[in-house]
Write a protein that holds these residues in place. Structure first.
Motif, short mmCIF file in Angstrom:
data_model
loop_
_atom_site.label_atom_id
_atom_site.label_comp_id
_atom_site.label_asym_id
_atom_site.label_seq_id
_atom_site.Cartn_x
_atom_site.Cartn_y
_atom_site.Cartn_z
N ILE A 13 -69.56 -49.58 23.32
CA ILE A 13 -68.57 -48.91 22.49
C ILE A 13 -69.18 -47.59 22.02
O ILE A 13 -70.30 -47.56 21.50
CB ILE A 13 -68.16 -49.80 21.28
CG1 ILE A 13 -67.50 -51.10 21.77
CG2 ILE A 13 -67.21 -49.06 20.37
CD1 ILE A 13 -68.42 -52.21 22.04
N HIS A 14 -68.43 -46.50 22.20
CA HIS A 14 -68.87 -45.17 21.78
C HIS A 14 -68.02 -44.67 20.63
O HIS A 14 -66.80 -44.84 20.64
CB HIS A 14 -68.74 -44.18 22.95
CG HIS A 14 -69.66 -44.48 24.09
ND1 HIS A 14 -70.94 -44.00 24.16
CD2 HIS A 14 -69.46 -45.23 25.20
CE1 HIS A 14 -71.50 -44.44 25.27
NE2 HIS A 14 -70.62 -45.20 25.92
N ALA A 16 -66.11 -41.87 19.01
CA ALA A 16 -65.45 -40.69 19.59
C ALA A 16 -65.00 -39.73 18.50
O ALA A 16 -64.13 -38.91 18.72
CB ALA A 16 -64.27 -41.13 20.45
N ARG A 20 -62.44 -43.27 15.48
CA ARG A 20 -61.99 -43.56 16.85
C ARG A 20 -63.18 -44.02 17.68
O ARG A 20 -64.25 -43.43 17.64
CB ARG A 20 -61.37 -42.30 17.45
CG ARG A 20 -60.72 -42.51 18.79
CD ARG A 20 -59.94 -41.27 19.21
NE ARG A 20 -58.81 -41.08 18.30
CZ ARG A 20 -58.44 -39.89 17.80
NH1 ARG A 20 -59.08 -38.79 18.13
NH2 ARG A 20 -57.41 -39.81 16.98
N TYR A 21 -62.93 -45.07 18.49
CA TYR A 21 -63.99 -45.66 19.30
C TYR A 21 -63.44 -45.98 20.68
O TYR A 21 -62.30 -46.40 20.82
CB TYR A 21 -64.50 -46.96 18.64
CG TYR A 21 -64.89 -46.72 17.21
CD1 TYR A 21 -66.17 -46.32 16.88
CD2 TYR A 21 -63.94 -46.84 16.19
CE1 TYR A 21 -66.51 -46.04 15.56
CE2 TYR A 21 -64.28 -46.57 14.87
CZ TYR A 21 -65.57 -46.17 14.57
OH TYR A 21 -65.89 -45.89 13.27
N THR A 22 -64.24 -45.75 21.70
CA THR A 22 -63.85 -46.15 23.05
C THR A 22 -64.81 -47.23 23.52
O THR A 22 -66.02 -47.09 23.41
CB THR A 22 -63.87 -44.96 24.05
OG1 THR A 22 -65.18 -44.38 24.06
CG2 THR A 22 -62.85 -43.90 23.66
N HIS A 24 -66.00 -49.66 26.70
CA HIS A 24 -66.00 -49.75 28.16
C HIS A 24 -66.69 -51.04 28.58
O HIS A 24 -67.79 -51.33 28.13
CB HIS A 24 -66.76 -48.57 28.78
CG HIS A 24 -66.16 -47.24 28.45
ND1 HIS A 24 -66.44 -46.56 27.29
CD2 HIS A 24 -65.27 -46.49 29.14
CE1 HIS A 24 -65.76 -45.43 27.28
NE2 HIS A 24 -65.04 -45.36 28.38
N GLN A 30 -61.42 -49.32 30.05
CA GLN A 30 -61.54 -48.81 28.70
C GLN A 30 -60.42 -49.27 27.78
O GLN A 30 -59.29 -49.45 28.21
CB GLN A 30 -61.52 -47.27 28.77
CG GLN A 30 -61.42 -46.57 27.45
CD GLN A 30 -61.34 -45.08 27.61
OE1 GLN A 30 -62.29 -44.48 28.08
NE2 GLN A 30 -60.23 -44.47 27.25
N ILE A 31 -60.77 -49.43 26.52
CA ILE A 31 -59.78 -49.65 25.46
C ILE A 31 -60.15 -48.71 24.32
O ILE A 31 -61.33 -48.48 24.05
CB ILE A 31 -59.74 -51.12 24.99
CG1 ILE A 31 -58.63 -51.32 23.96
CG2 ILE A 31 -61.06 -51.58 24.47
CD1 ILE A 31 -58.37 -52.77 23.60
N VAL A 32 -59.14 -48.14 23.67
CA VAL A 32 -59.37 -47.25 22.54
C VAL A 32 -59.02 -48.00 21.26
O VAL A 32 -57.92 -48.53 21.12
CB VAL A 32 -58.52 -45.96 22.66
CG1 VAL A 32 -58.70 -45.08 21.43
CG2 VAL A 32 -58.88 -45.20 23.93
N ASP A 34 -58.69 -47.28 17.32
CA ASP A 34 -58.52 -46.05 16.53
C ASP A 34 -57.95 -46.38 15.16
O ASP A 34 -56.87 -46.93 15.04
CB ASP A 34 -57.58 -45.11 17.29
CG ASP A 34 -57.61 -43.70 16.74
OD1 ASP A 34 -58.11 -43.48 15.62
OD2 ASP A 34 -57.11 -42.81 17.44
N GLY A 42 -55.06 -45.17 19.72
CA GLY A 42 -55.21 -46.56 20.15
C GLY A 42 -54.83 -47.49 19.02
O GLY A 42 -54.32 -47.06 17.99
#
Length: 142
Positions: A13-14, A16, A20-22, A24, A30-32, A34, A42
């Protein structure tokens, strides 16, 4: 009966920006997540949990009905969560899952049985939500 070996799944998870996080998975999907108050891209974390729980159960029900040769033609789940204000952090202590299914030859009893099998035996998301889970925190230079 032979015990199964534990399996492992990874996700990265990053951050963003803002809230907000993405996330993988190992396949790059991917899922967002937010939580930004304005223009979220998201869903929030609990909405993601809701969606995962419903999709897991629905997947089981779809497969059970297909094996009975009564495939679902239309299917949705209406999920309501009841949150406990006494614990910190507040947690959901109950989920009400309404399965709305139609298709040729499908009876209420068929859906009821399939949904119960999902919740009692197959749905890994539900089992995970119902379990005590150990969470280990490890800090790493990044």
């Amino acid at each position: 009966m032979t015990p199964t070996q534990p399996t492992q799944k990874t996700m990265t998870i990053h951050h963003a920006g803002q809230q907000r996080y993405t996330a993988h998975n190992a396949a790059g999907q991917q899922i967002v997540i937010d939580m930004t108050p304005e223009h979220p891209l998201g869903v929030g974390p609990m909405d993601a949990v809701f969606a995962a729980l419903a999709a897991c159960s629905m997947s089981d029900v779809v497969e059970i009905l297909r094996k009975r040769r009564t495939p679902a033609q239309k299917y949705r789940v209406e999920l309501t969560g009841f949150r406990d204000g006494e614990h910190q952090p507040p947690r959901y202590y109950r989920y009400l899952m309404r399965h709305v299914v139609s298709g040729e030859g499908i009876t209420r009893e068929d859906v009821e049985k399939a949904a119960h099998l999902s919740h009692e035996k197959y749905c890994t998301v539900g089992a995970s939500l119902n379990a005590e889970v150990d969470i280990e925190v490890v800090l790493k230079e990044g």
